[in-house]
Design an enzyme around this catalytic site. Sequence first.
Site, PDB file in Angstrom:
ATOM      1  N   TYR A 106       0.802  -1.181   0.064  1.00 12.38           N
ATOM      2  CA  TYR A 106      -0.070  -0.152   0.162  1.00 12.38           C
ATOM      3  C   TYR A 106       0.900   1.106   0.001  1.00 12.38           C
ATOM      4  CZ  TYR A 106      -4.593  -1.903   0.776  1.00 12.38           C
ATOM      5  OH  TYR A 106      -5.720  -2.786   0.656  1.00 12.38           O
ATOM      6  N   ASP A 107       1.410   1.381  -0.890  1.00 11.39           N
ATOM      7  CA  ASP A 107       2.123   2.865  -1.324  1.00 11.39           C
ATOM      8  C   ASP A 107       2.306   2.940  -2.691  1.00 11.39           C
ATOM      9  OD1 ASP A 107       4.665   2.096  -1.957  1.00 11.39           O
ATOM     10  OD2 ASP A 107       5.624   2.139   0.098  1.00 11.39           O
TER      11      ASP A 107
END
Length: 346
Positions: free
Chosen positions: A67-68
Site C-alpha cells: 500500500y504505497d
Amino acid sequence: MVLQTIRLGGTASGISVGRVAHGLMTMTWVSGTTNPISDEQAFEAIRAGVDALPPGTKMFLNSGEFYDMKGGTGNLELLSRFFAKYPEYADKTFLSVKGGLRGKIPQLTPDGSLAFLRSSVDNIIRALGPNKKLDLFQPARIDRTLPVESIMTNLVALLEEGKFSHIGLSECNANTLRKAHSVYPVTAAEIEVSAWEYGEEQKAVIAAATELNISVLAYSPLGRGFFTGKINSLADIPQGDLRTRHDRFKEQNFNANLAIVDGLKAIADRKGVLVSQLCIAWVASLGSTVIPLPGSSKASRTLENIQGGDMELTEEEVKAIDAVLSANPVAGERYYGKAVDVHLWG
C-alpha cells in the site's frame, strides 16, 4: 452515544470490534504523490476512530504489504511509527494485512506457495515493527494455480509458527470460501460491496459467511468515493488519479452513474444524514456478519463513517434504496474492462 459493535468470525469470535472498520490505504497510496499526508494527520484519523468506540472494543484496521505508490511497505511503516508513538493503541486495534502478491504495481500476481507466503508475512512483520502484532493475514488474491486447500494448509503452517493469529481471504468466491473454511476456520473474507457492486457473487459470499460465521469485510462501500456526495463531475477528480483509469469513471459511464447518487442523496436528505452514511448503513444491513470497510485519512471522515454504521434503516428506507438501484443499472465494468484480469472472485 454508544456506537454499535460486532463480533468477528472464525477463530476471532471472542473479539468485539466497531461496526465499521477503517481502511488505511489512502494514507499512503494517493495518485500523484509518494507522501500524500503527514504522520500527524494519519495518526489523528486512526485515533479518532479508536477513541470513539466503547471500552473493550477494538477498531478493525486494514492495511496491505503493497500500500504505497511504489508498491512498497509504506503503509506498514506508517503504522510502525504510529504504534511506536502510541503503544497503548496496540491492544485497542485489530490489524489485518493483505499480502502474497508477487511483482510490482500494476503487474501483481498472487502466489500461494508456502515459501512466498512466508517471505511476504516476514516482510510485513519486519515493516510493522515490534509494537504491534499481525492479528490477521490475508492473501490479497487467490492463487488459481493451487487448490485453495493447499493455500490454507500453507497459511495454517505460518499461523502455527506464530507469525499471525487468524486467517482471512480476499476476493474469493463462495465456493472457495467454503472449501477454505473446511480446512481451517476463516475469520474474514474481504470483498467489494457497495451500491454499485452488489451482485450474485457478493450475495453468495455473504450467504456462505453468514452460515459459517465468517466476517465479511466489505471494502469500497462508498464506490471509491463516488458515493460520498463530494464528486459531482469528472472535474472533481484530480488529474492523474488512478480512478480515471476505471471503467465506471469514464465520462459516459460516470454521468449515467450519477443518477444512482442523486437517488440515494434524496433518501439521505429525508433522513437528515450524509449520502455516505446512508451507503455505509445499507452495506451493514446486508448481513449479520458484514463489516463495512471504508477508507479514511482524515479524523472527520473517520467519525462520519463510523456513525454511518450506527444508523438503523427502516424497512421503507431499504425499499427506497433498492428501488433506486433497480431503476439505475450500473454503467461500466468494475475495474478496467473485461479484458483485464485483476484476479477477482478466485
